[in-house]
Design a protein around this motif. Structure first.
Motif, mmCIF file in Angstrom:
data_model
loop_
_atom_site.group_PDB
_atom_site.id
_atom_site.type_symbol
_atom_site.label_atom_id
_atom_site.label_comp_id
_atom_site.label_asym_id
_atom_site.label_seq_id
_atom_site.Cartn_x
_atom_site.Cartn_y
_atom_site.Cartn_z
ATOM 1 N N GLU A 133 0.835 -1.194 0.000
ATOM 2 C CA GLU A 133 0.000 0.000 0.000
ATOM 3 C C GLU A 133 0.878 1.256 0.000
ATOM 4 O O GLU A 133 0.600 2.232 -0.696
ATOM 5 C CB GLU A 133 -0.921 0.000 1.214
ATOM 6 C CG GLU A 133 -1.862 1.184 1.261
ATOM 7 C CD GLU A 133 -2.797 1.128 2.458
ATOM 8 O OE1 GLU A 133 -3.459 2.150 2.739
ATOM 9 O OE2 GLU A 133 -2.865 0.072 3.123
ATOM 10 N N ARG A 134 1.944 1.210 0.756
ATOM 11 C CA ARG A 134 2.866 2.336 0.810
ATOM 12 C C ARG A 134 3.545 2.543 -0.547
ATOM 13 O O ARG A 134 3.765 3.676 -0.980
ATOM 14 C CB ARG A 134 3.906 2.080 1.903
ATOM 15 C CG ARG A 134 4.957 3.149 2.038
ATOM 16 C CD ARG A 134 5.551 3.164 3.439
ATOM 17 N NE ARG A 134 6.278 1.959 3.776
ATOM 18 C CZ ARG A 134 7.581 1.828 3.682
ATOM 19 N NH1 ARG A 134 8.305 2.835 3.239
ATOM 20 N NH2 ARG A 134 8.166 0.712 4.039
ATOM 21 N N ALA A 135 3.859 1.447 -1.220
ATOM 22 C CA ALA A 135 4.517 1.547 -2.528
ATOM 23 C C ALA A 135 3.598 2.185 -3.561
ATOM 24 O O ALA A 135 4.065 2.834 -4.502
ATOM 25 C CB ALA A 135 4.960 0.171 -2.995
ATOM 26 N N ALA A 136 2.291 1.985 -3.385
ATOM 27 C CA ALA A 136 1.330 2.536 -4.335
ATOM 28 C C ALA A 136 0.901 3.951 -3.971
ATOM 29 O O ALA A 136 0.077 4.549 -4.657
ATOM 30 C CB ALA A 136 0.093 1.628 -4.395
ATOM 31 N N VAL A 203 13.038 4.096 -2.319
ATOM 32 C CA VAL A 203 13.811 3.284 -1.385
ATOM 33 C C VAL A 203 13.778 1.824 -1.838
ATOM 34 O O VAL A 203 12.716 1.286 -2.158
ATOM 35 C CB VAL A 203 13.248 3.385 0.052
ATOM 36 C CG1 VAL A 203 13.983 2.436 1.000
ATOM 37 C CG2 VAL A 203 13.335 4.819 0.564
ATOM 38 N N ALA A 204 14.947 1.193 -1.887
ATOM 39 C CA ALA A 204 15.041 -0.244 -2.150
ATOM 40 C C ALA A 204 14.823 -0.972 -0.825
ATOM 41 O O ALA A 204 15.648 -0.866 0.089
ATOM 42 C CB ALA A 204 16.396 -0.588 -2.745
ATOM 43 N N SER A 205 13.718 -1.686 -0.712
ATOM 44 C CA SER A 205 13.376 -2.369 0.531
ATOM 45 C C SER A 205 13.518 -3.878 0.361
ATOM 46 O O SER A 205 12.657 -4.530 -0.252
ATOM 47 C CB SER A 205 11.946 -2.035 0.957
ATOM 48 O OG SER A 205 11.547 -2.836 2.063
ATOM 49 N N THR A 206 14.601 -4.444 0.898
ATOM 50 C CA THR A 206 14.725 -5.907 0.881
ATOM 51 C C THR A 206 13.792 -6.531 1.900
ATOM 52 O O THR A 206 13.496 -7.726 1.823
ATOM 53 C CB THR A 206 16.179 -6.342 1.180
ATOM 54 O OG1 THR A 206 16.602 -5.762 2.419
ATOM 55 C CG2 THR A 206 17.115 -5.910 0.076
ATOM 56 N N TYR A 207 13.336 -5.741 2.858
ATOM 57 C CA TYR A 207 12.351 -6.221 3.836
ATOM 58 C C TYR A 207 11.074 -6.640 3.112
ATOM 59 O O TYR A 207 10.543 -7.729 3.334
ATOM 60 C CB TYR A 207 12.057 -5.114 4.847
ATOM 61 C CG TYR A 207 11.014 -5.465 5.888
ATOM 62 C CD1 TYR A 207 11.319 -6.346 6.925
ATOM 63 C CD2 TYR A 207 9.745 -4.892 5.839
ATOM 64 C CE1 TYR A 207 10.374 -6.662 7.887
ATOM 65 C CE2 TYR A 207 8.792 -5.207 6.791
ATOM 66 C CZ TYR A 207 9.106 -6.092 7.815
ATOM 67 O OH TYR A 207 8.153 -6.410 8.775
ATOM 68 N N ALA A 208 10.587 -5.767 2.208
ATOM 69 C CA ALA A 208 9.373 -6.061 1.446
ATOM 70 C C ALA A 208 9.675 -6.694 0.092
ATOM 71 O O ALA A 208 8.774 -7.207 -0.565
ATOM 72 C CB ALA A 208 8.566 -4.784 1.242
ATOM 73 N N GLY A 209 10.938 -6.637 -0.333
ATOM 74 C CA GLY A 209 11.298 -7.195 -1.635
ATOM 75 C C GLY A 209 10.762 -6.389 -2.795
ATOM 76 O O GLY A 209 10.435 -6.941 -3.845
ATOM 77 N N GLY A 214 9.270 6.382 0.142
ATOM 78 C CA GLY A 214 9.401 6.835 1.523
ATOM 79 C C GLY A 214 9.785 5.701 2.449
ATOM 80 O O GLY A 214 9.740 4.522 2.087
ATOM 81 N N SER A 215 10.176 6.055 3.665
ATOM 82 C CA SER A 215 10.581 5.044 4.640
ATOM 83 C C SER A 215 10.347 5.586 6.039
ATOM 84 O O SER A 215 9.624 6.573 6.221
ATOM 85 C CB SER A 215 12.052 4.667 4.437
ATOM 86 O OG SER A 215 12.388 3.532 5.201
ATOM 87 N N SER A 216 10.950 4.928 7.025
ATOM 88 C CA SER A 216 10.756 5.349 8.411
ATOM 89 C C SER A 216 11.764 6.417 8.819
ATOM 90 O O SER A 216 11.882 6.731 9.996
ATOM 91 C CB SER A 216 10.849 4.140 9.340
ATOM 92 O OG SER A 216 12.010 3.380 9.081
ATOM 93 N N TRP A 217 12.525 6.959 7.844
ATOM 94 C CA TRP A 217 13.364 8.126 8.125
ATOM 95 C C TRP A 217 12.751 9.352 7.419
ATOM 96 O O TRP A 217 11.918 9.222 6.520
ATOM 97 C CB TRP A 217 14.810 7.904 7.683
ATOM 98 C CG TRP A 217 15.000 7.531 6.246
ATOM 99 C CD1 TRP A 217 14.913 8.355 5.152
ATOM 100 C CD2 TRP A 217 15.324 6.234 5.736
ATOM 101 N NE1 TRP A 217 15.171 7.663 4.004
ATOM 102 C CE2 TRP A 217 15.419 6.354 4.326
ATOM 103 C CE3 TRP A 217 15.548 4.989 6.324
ATOM 104 C CZ2 TRP A 217 15.724 5.273 3.506
ATOM 105 C CZ3 TRP A 217 15.849 3.922 5.502
ATOM 106 C CH2 TRP A 217 15.937 4.061 4.112
ATOM 107 N N GLY A 225 18.423 5.588 -0.953
ATOM 108 C CA GLY A 225 17.745 4.839 0.093
ATOM 109 C C GLY A 225 17.825 3.335 -0.111
ATOM 110 O O GLY A 225 17.248 2.806 -1.072
ATOM 111 N N VAL A 226 18.546 2.652 0.771
ATOM 112 C CA VAL A 226 18.590 1.180 0.791
ATOM 113 C C VAL A 226 18.310 0.777 2.227
ATOM 114 O O VAL A 226 19.168 0.908 3.101
ATOM 115 C CB VAL A 226 19.950 0.624 0.317
ATOM 116 C CG1 VAL A 226 19.931 -0.905 0.332
ATOM 117 C CG2 VAL A 226 20.300 1.135 -1.072
ATOM 118 N N GLU A 227 17.112 0.306 2.481
ATOM 119 C CA GLU A 227 16.661 0.064 3.843
ATOM 120 C C GLU A 227 17.287 -1.188 4.447
ATOM 121 O O GLU A 227 17.403 -2.223 3.795
ATOM 122 C CB GLU A 227 15.136 -0.081 3.854
ATOM 123 C CG GLU A 227 14.525 -0.198 5.224
ATOM 124 C CD GLU A 227 13.026 -0.424 5.168
ATOM 125 O OE1 GLU A 227 12.331 0.063 6.069
ATOM 126 O OE2 GLU A 227 12.558 -1.099 4.225
#
Length: 300
Positions: A133-136, A203-209, A214-217, A225-227
């Motif tokens: 949802e955040r990605a969209a 942000v590249a999020s390997t957490y979500a793949g 945006g992110s938590s910063w 951004g590489v989380e």
């Protein structure tokens, strides 16, 4: 004190360029392996052990991950982009960028990290839905809160459940037949293609793949951004600052051009020259009478 002793032992064992960085955010030792000439980082503590163990578990799911990390680090060293103290990528960032690339292939080769680190499938489903949802999100980029389930997972640092959950993902990349060479090519085209979007909060999020907006910063805090999938709010590419960003982006552009020359090489000589330009001297077979890489000696 422990790191100081380890650094002394590494020098005694004739590792190259041994540097103890005691006042970093995470104190560590940097050195080069005398056999492969690869830059290595060592830190002491449960945090580093946990992160290395989870990435090792990922590598055991598909051997292409470990091989891709090796090649990406060779490129970064050759283009002088593997030194966080100089405003470029640290080794952890390069490992996560390689992981992210495999997670975002079609079909995916490796799963989102949350599938291994969160305590249950329903928890992973819920957090992944929130990430999607955040990605969209089409609204202005903002700082996002971290879910409670992720905060709990970040605090646990328990490798055994991760290894158990990974068993269910054995063979997850079998439907993707991309070769290591193809993955190296697409690594560069992948990150080169998003160059204009970093400044907009990509942000590249390997957490979500997946890529997220945006992110938590705080928005605008970092150039790239590489989380960190194991520590929400931590950007592992934070060393890249405005002064060093052009150098990093140029290395990705030049890497894209160099890998293209590898692909289109017509002769063995052209191929060797192209591999040398992309990956450095370690890409070429050893020749009789040639000194080993890094033979100039280690730092004192």
């Amino acid at each position: 004190q422990l790191l100081s002793k380890v650094a002394s032992e590494l020098r005694f064992q004739k590792f190259y360029d041994v540097q103890l960085i005691a006042h970093a955010r995470v104190p560590l030792i940097k050195f080069r392996d005398p056999h492969t000439d690869i830059q290595c980082d060592v830190c002491v503590g449960n945090d580093g052990v946990y992160k290395s163990a989870v990435l090792g578990t990922m590598a055991n799911l598909d051997s292409r991950y470990r091989d891709l990390v090796f090649l990406v680090k060779m490129w970064a060293k050759n283009f002088d982009c593997n030194d966080a103290t100089a405003g470029t990528f640290n080794s952890f960032a390069l490992s996560l960028m390689s992981l992210f690339h495999l997670q975002t292939r079609s079909p995916p080769i490796l799963p989102p990290t949350l599938r291994l680190t969160l305590v249950s499938d329903p928890a992973a489903d819920a957090d992944l839905a929130a990430e999607n949802e955040r990605a969209a999100n089409l609204e202005p980029i903002k700082k996002f809160p971290v879910s409670k389930i992720r905060q709990q997972s970040d605090a646990l640092r328990d490798v055994k459940p991760v290894e158990a959950r990974a068993m269910r993902w054995q063979g997850c990349g079998a439907n993707n037949n991309a070769t290591l060479a193809e993955l190296l090519v697409t690594f560069f085209t992948h990150f080169r293609a998003v160059e204009p979007l970093w400044r907009h909060g990509l942000v590249a999020s390997t957490y979500a793949g997946r890529w997220v907006a945006g992110s938590s910063w705080a928005p605008g805090r970092y150039c790239l951004g590489v989380e960190d999938p194991f520590a929400a709010g931590d950007n592992v590419a934070r060393a890249v600052q405005r002064r060093s960003l052009p150098k990093v982006l140029a290395a990705l552009r030049d890497g894209t051009l160099a890998v293209g020359r590898v692909v289109w090489a017509d002769t063995e000589e052209d191929l060797e020259r192209a591999l040398y330009n992309l990956l450095g001297p370690m890409a070429l077979p050893p020749r009789e009478g040639m000194p080993p890489p890094g033979h100039q000696g280690m730092s004192q």
